[in-house]
Scaffold this motif. Structure first.
Motif, PDB file in Angstrom:
ATOM      1  N   ASP A 210     -31.525 -68.098 -15.558  1.00 26.70           N
ATOM      2  CA  ASP A 210     -30.847 -69.022 -14.645  1.00 26.70           C
ATOM      3  C   ASP A 210     -31.735 -70.257 -14.505  1.00 26.70           C
ATOM      4  OD1 ASP A 210     -29.035 -69.916 -12.763  1.00 26.70           O
ATOM      5  OD2 ASP A 210     -29.849 -68.705 -11.123  1.00 26.70           O
ATOM      6  N   THR A 211     -31.188 -71.432 -14.747  1.00 25.61           N
ATOM      7  CA  THR A 211     -32.015 -72.644 -14.695  1.00 25.61           C
ATOM      8  C   THR A 211     -31.645 -73.517 -13.500  1.00 25.61           C
ATOM      9  OG1 THR A 211     -30.491 -73.950 -16.047  1.00 25.61           O
ATOM     10  CG2 THR A 211     -32.166 -72.664 -17.219  1.00 25.61           C
ATOM     11  N   ALA A 212     -32.514 -74.490 -13.223  1.00 22.38           N
ATOM     12  CA  ALA A 212     -32.246 -75.411 -12.111  1.00 22.38           C
ATOM     13  C   ALA A 212     -31.253 -76.468 -12.550  1.00 22.38           C
ATOM     14  CB  ALA A 212     -33.547 -76.073 -11.668  1.00 22.38           C
ATOM     15  N   GLY A 213     -30.479 -76.977 -11.616  1.00 22.89           N
ATOM     16  CA  GLY A 213     -29.446 -77.920 -12.014  1.00 22.89           C
ATOM     17  C   GLY A 213     -29.541 -79.271 -11.342  1.00 22.89           C
ATOM     18  N   ARG A 214     -30.752 -79.700 -11.092  1.00 26.09           N
ATOM     19  CA  ARG A 214     -30.848 -81.017 -10.461  1.00 26.09           C
ATOM     20  C   ARG A 214     -30.615 -82.085 -11.511  1.00 26.09           C
ATOM     21  NH1 ARG A 214     -36.082 -81.843  -7.103  1.00 26.09           N
ATOM     22  NH2 ARG A 214     -36.877 -81.808  -9.224  1.00 26.09           N
TER      23      ARG A 214
ATOM     24  N   LEU B 198     -23.013 -73.508 -20.626  1.00 29.22           N
ATOM     25  CA  LEU B 198     -22.904 -74.576 -19.627  1.00 29.22           C
ATOM     26  C   LEU B 198     -21.831 -74.181 -18.620  1.00 29.22           C
ATOM     27  CD1 LEU B 198     -23.421 -77.468 -18.546  1.00 29.22           C
ATOM     28  CD2 LEU B 198     -21.640 -78.248 -20.115  1.00 29.22           C
ATOM     29  N   VAL B 199     -22.228 -74.129 -17.358  1.00 26.87           N
ATOM     30  CA  VAL B 199     -21.285 -73.758 -16.309  1.00 26.87           C
ATOM     31  C   VAL B 199     -20.702 -75.029 -15.695  1.00 26.87           C
ATOM     32  CG1 VAL B 199     -20.972 -72.468 -14.163  1.00 26.87           C
ATOM     33  CG2 VAL B 199     -22.629 -71.676 -15.865  1.00 26.87           C
ATOM     34  N   ILE B 200     -19.388 -75.082 -15.620  1.00 34.68           N
ATOM     35  CA  ILE B 200     -18.695 -76.241 -15.035  1.00 34.68           C
ATOM     36  C   ILE B 200     -17.755 -75.753 -13.935  1.00 34.68           C
ATOM     37  CG2 ILE B 200     -17.050 -78.105 -15.495  1.00 34.68           C
ATOM     38  CD1 ILE B 200     -18.116 -78.253 -18.311  1.00 34.68           C
ATOM     39  N   ASP B 201     -17.797 -76.461 -12.817  1.00 35.35           N
ATOM     40  CA  ASP B 201     -16.915 -76.160 -11.687  1.00 35.35           C
ATOM     41  C   ASP B 201     -15.580 -76.867 -11.934  1.00 35.35           C
ATOM     42  OD1 ASP B 201     -15.523 -76.326  -9.289  1.00 35.35           O
ATOM     43  OD2 ASP B 201     -17.316 -76.674  -8.070  1.00 35.35           O
ATOM     44  N   ALA B 202     -14.527 -76.079 -12.135  1.00 34.71           N
ATOM     45  CA  ALA B 202     -13.231 -76.661 -12.501  1.00 34.71           C
ATOM     46  C   ALA B 202     -12.661 -77.537 -11.392  1.00 34.71           C
ATOM     47  CB  ALA B 202     -12.235 -75.556 -12.849  1.00 34.71           C
ATOM     48  N   THR B 203     -13.094 -77.312 -10.153  1.00 38.16           N
ATOM     49  CA  THR B 203     -12.528 -78.106  -9.054  1.00 38.16           C
ATOM     50  C   THR B 203     -13.078 -79.536  -9.048  1.00 38.16           C
ATOM     51  OG1 THR B 203     -14.206 -77.399  -7.459  1.00 38.16           O
ATOM     52  CG2 THR B 203     -12.200 -76.080  -7.579  1.00 38.16           C
ATOM     53  N   THR B 204     -14.108 -79.802  -9.854  1.00 35.85           N
ATOM     54  CA  THR B 204     -14.651 -81.162  -9.886  1.00 35.85           C
ATOM     55  C   THR B 204     -13.920 -82.044 -10.896  1.00 35.85           C
ATOM     56  OG1 THR B 204     -16.355 -80.611 -11.509  1.00 35.85           O
ATOM     57  CG2 THR B 204     -16.959 -80.386  -9.196  1.00 35.85           C
ATOM     58  N   GLY B 205     -12.941 -81.505 -11.573  1.00 37.22           N
ATOM     59  CA  GLY B 205     -12.098 -82.299 -12.456  1.00 37.22           C
ATOM     60  C   GLY B 205     -12.887 -83.074 -13.486  1.00 37.22           C
ATOM     61  N   GLN B 206     -12.583 -84.347 -13.606  1.00 33.30           N
ATOM     62  CA  GLN B 206     -13.189 -85.147 -14.676  1.00 33.30           C
ATOM     63  C   GLN B 206     -14.698 -85.326 -14.506  1.00 33.30           C
ATOM     64  OE1 GLN B 206     -11.836 -86.381 -17.661  1.00 33.30           O
ATOM     65  NE2 GLN B 206     -10.348 -84.830 -17.072  1.00 33.30           N
ATOM     66  N   ASN B 207     -15.207 -85.115 -13.299  1.00 37.54           N
ATOM     67  CA  ASN B 207     -16.656 -85.126 -13.103  1.00 37.54           C
ATOM     68  C   ASN B 207     -17.334 -84.066 -13.944  1.00 37.54           C
ATOM     69  OD1 ASN B 207     -18.106 -86.905 -11.586  1.00 37.54           O
ATOM     70  ND2 ASN B 207     -17.179 -86.172  -9.669  1.00 37.54           N
ATOM     71  N   GLY B 208     -16.678 -82.927 -14.022  1.00 40.93           N
ATOM     72  CA  GLY B 208     -17.198 -81.828 -14.828  1.00 40.93           C
ATOM     73  C   GLY B 208     -17.310 -82.247 -16.285  1.00 40.93           C
TER      74      GLY B 208
ATOM     75  N   VAL C 178     -28.555 -70.259 -18.979  1.00 39.81           N
ATOM     76  CA  VAL C 178     -27.370 -70.659 -18.219  1.00 39.81           C
ATOM     77  C   VAL C 178     -27.708 -71.973 -17.515  1.00 39.81           C
ATOM     78  CG1 VAL C 178     -25.744 -69.970 -16.429  1.00 39.81           C
ATOM     79  CG2 VAL C 178     -26.684 -68.257 -17.986  1.00 39.81           C
ATOM     80  N   VAL C 179     -26.984 -73.031 -17.901  1.00 42.49           N
ATOM     81  CA  VAL C 179     -27.309 -74.370 -17.403  1.00 42.49           C
ATOM     82  C   VAL C 179     -26.101 -75.012 -16.717  1.00 42.49           C
ATOM     83  CG1 VAL C 179     -28.973 -74.629 -19.306  1.00 42.49           C
ATOM     84  CG2 VAL C 179     -26.703 -75.636 -19.541  1.00 42.49           C
ATOM     85  N   GLY C 180     -26.382 -76.052 -15.945  1.00 44.77           N
ATOM     86  CA  GLY C 180     -25.311 -76.755 -15.241  1.00 44.77           C
ATOM     87  C   GLY C 180     -25.848 -77.336 -13.944  1.00 44.77           C
ATOM     88  N   VAL C 181     -25.118 -78.242 -13.318  1.00 43.82           N
ATOM     89  CA  VAL C 181     -25.617 -78.874 -12.092  1.00 43.82           C
ATOM     90  C   VAL C 181     -25.543 -77.898 -10.914  1.00 43.82           C
ATOM     91  CG1 VAL C 181     -25.023 -81.210 -12.890  1.00 43.82           C
ATOM     92  CG2 VAL C 181     -23.449 -79.976 -11.417  1.00 43.82           C
ATOM     93  N   ASN C 182     -26.230 -78.250  -9.854  1.00 47.09           N
ATOM     94  CA  ASN C 182     -26.275 -77.391  -8.660  1.00 47.09           C
ATOM     95  C   ASN C 182     -24.899 -77.087  -8.106  1.00 47.09           C
ATOM     96  OD1 ASN C 182     -28.929 -76.870  -8.321  1.00 47.09           O
ATOM     97  ND2 ASN C 182     -29.312 -78.574  -6.905  1.00 47.09           N
ATOM     98  N   GLY C 183     -24.720 -75.846  -7.721  1.00 44.59           N
ATOM     99  CA  GLY C 183     -23.511 -75.496  -6.983  1.00 44.59           C
ATOM    100  C   GLY C 183     -22.300 -75.172  -7.836  1.00 44.59           C
TER     101      GLY C 183
END
Ligand code: GDP
Length: 297
Positions: free
Chosen positions: A187-191, A220-230, A102-107
């Motif tokens: 669970d991996t680190a997302g820095r 890949l986990v993406i936070d939908a609230t980050t919009g195009q950043n995701g 499970v990968v993706g940036v922090n938070g």
């Protein structure tokens, strides 16, 4: 469905109003495109959608707002992929457990997603083990273990901070194999400090783990609230490691779900799961038709 539409109905109302104009001229199309952009569809997909609609309106000779909206629904479903295979490859074969990274940036919600997915698997009578390969953040392993305890699954972790994530991942898979579990979820680190660092780290985890058992799913986990950043994050990760599925989290909040359309069109990796809250039951399979309806209603 009800939980989705709360954040997403902007698109439908806006579009219906626009399409109800006396004449659907270029100004209206520009506003339609603007509305799609505001819903996070991204510039490429928004533009291509409007072009597809314009051409259908021309060919089919209708400007009836409801008919145009129905066309939009069809086009969105085509992009999102109504018949795409979204099954999760969680089980291994023979003596090998399935290994899920499970990968993706922090938070973005990685640890929470691991916890929720573990709960679903436990409910399906699967045996599993969690691996805490996010060794950079002191509290990360604790947080994962808390989830593990909550759902009744063991967590393999290192007792020292800053341990090599790949060695923790390897250990987890090794123990999982010894125990004969169905799945080891890591669970991996997302820095996302830089692409080279990320590539090194994820690449190493995958290489090392695969000495024990094949990686069956990279989520890949993406936070939908980050919009195009995701979207940008998704591109970076997909260049680093082959993503097999996307989990879109926080769709219960202020997110505008159009990001799904952008991801599907630009990456071609299926969105498999969606996060609808912080609780253990707030994970759902992604259902294209329900999702598109929520976008438009
Ligand atoms: P990580 O750093 O990627 O592992 O992210 P975490 O799993 O620690 O989650 C970060 C924050 O997002 C936490 O406060 C979670 O409770 C929250 N979170 C995760 N998934 C969701 C979701 O689907 N909806 C909402 N509203 N919050 C979420």
């Amino acid at each position: 469905r009800a939980r989705l539409s709360r954040s997403n109905n902007l698109l439908g109302k806006g579009l219906l109003a626009l399409l109800s104009s006396d004449k659907i001229d270029q100004d209206v199309w520009d506003e339609v495109e603007e509305t799609l952009l505001l819903a996070d569809l991204g510039s490429g997909p928004s533009q291509r959608l409007v072009e597809a609609l314009q051409s259908r309106v021309r060919v089919e000779g209708t400007e009836n707002p409801a008919a145009v909206k129905a066309m939009l629904r069809e086009e969105l479903l085509r992009i999102v992929g109504e018949d795409t295979d979204r099954s999760l490859n969680l089980d291994g074969e023979g003596n090998n457990p399935g290994v899920v990274l499970v990968v993706g940036v922090n938070g973005v919600g990685k640890t929470t997603t691991v916890g929720k997915l573990a709960r679903v698997m436990v409910a399906e009578d699967k045996n599993l083990l969690l691996g805490a390969a996010d060794t950079f953040r002191a509290a990360a392993a604790d947080q994962l273990q808390t989830w593990g305890d909550r759902v009744g699954v063991d967590t393999v972790r290192s007792d020292k901070d800053g341990a090599d994530p790949a060695s923790v991942a390897f250990e987890a898979v090794k123990v999982g194999k010894e125990r004969g579990v169905d799945t080891v979820m890591i669970d991996t680190a997302g820095r996302l400090q830089n692409k080279a660092g990320l590539m090194d780290q994820l690449g190493k985890i995958k290489r090392v783990v695969e000495k024990e058992a094949p990686v069956t799913e990279v989520l890949l986990v993406i936070d939908a609230t980050t919009g195009q950043n995701g979207m940008i994050q998704a591109k970076v990760f997909s260049e680093v490691v082959q993503i097999t599925g996307i989990v879109l989290t926080k769709l219960d909040g202020s997110a505008k779900g159009g990001i799904v359309v952008a991801i599907q069109e630009e990456l071609g990796v299926p969105v498999k799961l969606i996060g609808l809250g912080e609780g253990p039951d707030d994970l759902a399979p992604f259902e294209p038709a329900a999702f598109v309806d929520a976008l438009l209603d």
